[in-house]
Scaffold this active site. Sequence first.
Site, PDB file in Angstrom:
ATOM      1  N   LEU A 144      33.455  38.317  43.437  1.00  0.00           N
ATOM      2  CA  LEU A 144      32.084  38.806  43.378  1.00  0.00           C
ATOM      3  C   LEU A 144      31.128  37.964  44.225  1.00  0.00           C
ATOM      4  O   LEU A 144      31.269  36.755  44.330  1.00  0.00           O
ATOM      5  CB  LEU A 144      31.591  38.822  41.930  1.00  0.00           C
TER       6      LEU A 144
ATOM      7  N   HIS B   3      27.557  42.541  44.887  1.00  0.00           N
ATOM      8  CA  HIS B   3      28.026  43.104  43.617  1.00  0.00           C
ATOM      9  C   HIS B   3      27.001  42.873  42.511  1.00  0.00           C
ATOM     10  O   HIS B   3      26.694  43.772  41.721  1.00  0.00           O
ATOM     11  CB  HIS B   3      29.346  42.442  43.189  1.00  0.00           C
TER      12      HIS B   3
END
Length: 338
Positions: A42, A46
């Site tokens: 991530l 995101h």
Amino acid sequence: MSTELPPSTIPLFPTVASYREWRRKAYDEKKSVGFVPTMGALHEGHLSLVRRSLAENDLTVMSIFVNPAQFAPHEDLATYPRTLPRDLELLAALSVNTPAGPRSAAAVFVPSVQEMYPSGITQSIAEQKGTFVEVKGYSHQMEGKTRPTFFRGVATVVLKLFNIIEPTRAYFGQKDIQQALLLRRLTRDLLLSHPEPQNLIIAPTARDPTTSLALSSRNAYLSPDERNDAALALYRALQAAKSAWEEGMPKVDCVARAAGVIEQKKHGLGDAVDLRLDYVEMNDPETFDVLPEGVSRTQWAVDVADRPVILSGAMWVGKTRLIDNIVLGAWHTLGIVE
């Protein structure tokens, strides 16, 4: 729950059955569910989608699953970054204040490959068995030209995820514009109710605030010098093509101007970095068809004022392939929401 999963303050669901039990409760409580599908590793791109979902839904679910069906046999499935403990820490730290009170992520779906592909999966399409999804006529252009099996794998896994998660809204980034528009078409063509096409939200590309490099999990492959210098050439090339388009130049010259920026950067780097342009192209966002070589902005928008165009590109920096895009014209008509 599998003992292999790291500790988390957010409920983790490794199986379809365990998640569906949780989802039934959300149905009973008439709560909306936002969904952010990811392959992990991530980054702020995101997390910005998660924040948007938290603000717009009662509950937010994220999936973390590296999908083997979207990697060709020669691609980087084995080395794709897998950082689940760190991902969960980042997610747990997120909270958004809303009129209903503070919200944080409600669940993470973390399935195994076997859970997602009960008939098994191999990266070789010729050897695959079971059910797969293809969006005909929209998967061979742009990214699909270089990665011909990619969108078959994406459409298959995302349809599975939609069937499992049953989201009220789903969130995708503009960096993968072809993917997002293709998936919206999938939801429409297959008459999905979770999400309905208008509830597949496309958010603008998240970029490094200093360099404007599009955020990507694959940026982790880049050395500091590559990330802060060579990798920036792609977005600058697209900006050059954008300027040429706005000046009234034909598409062929816009693409040539972009390619020239990459070539100039490559020459300046010498042997320090292997910089290679994969493609720069301009496509119709409705059909994904390539624009005619001689068409200009005025000719393109003759019937529709400010008719949008997808200007996209891909470039290799060493062994790392980067993608980016700019929507020229009326980008908001594509359902991109700031």
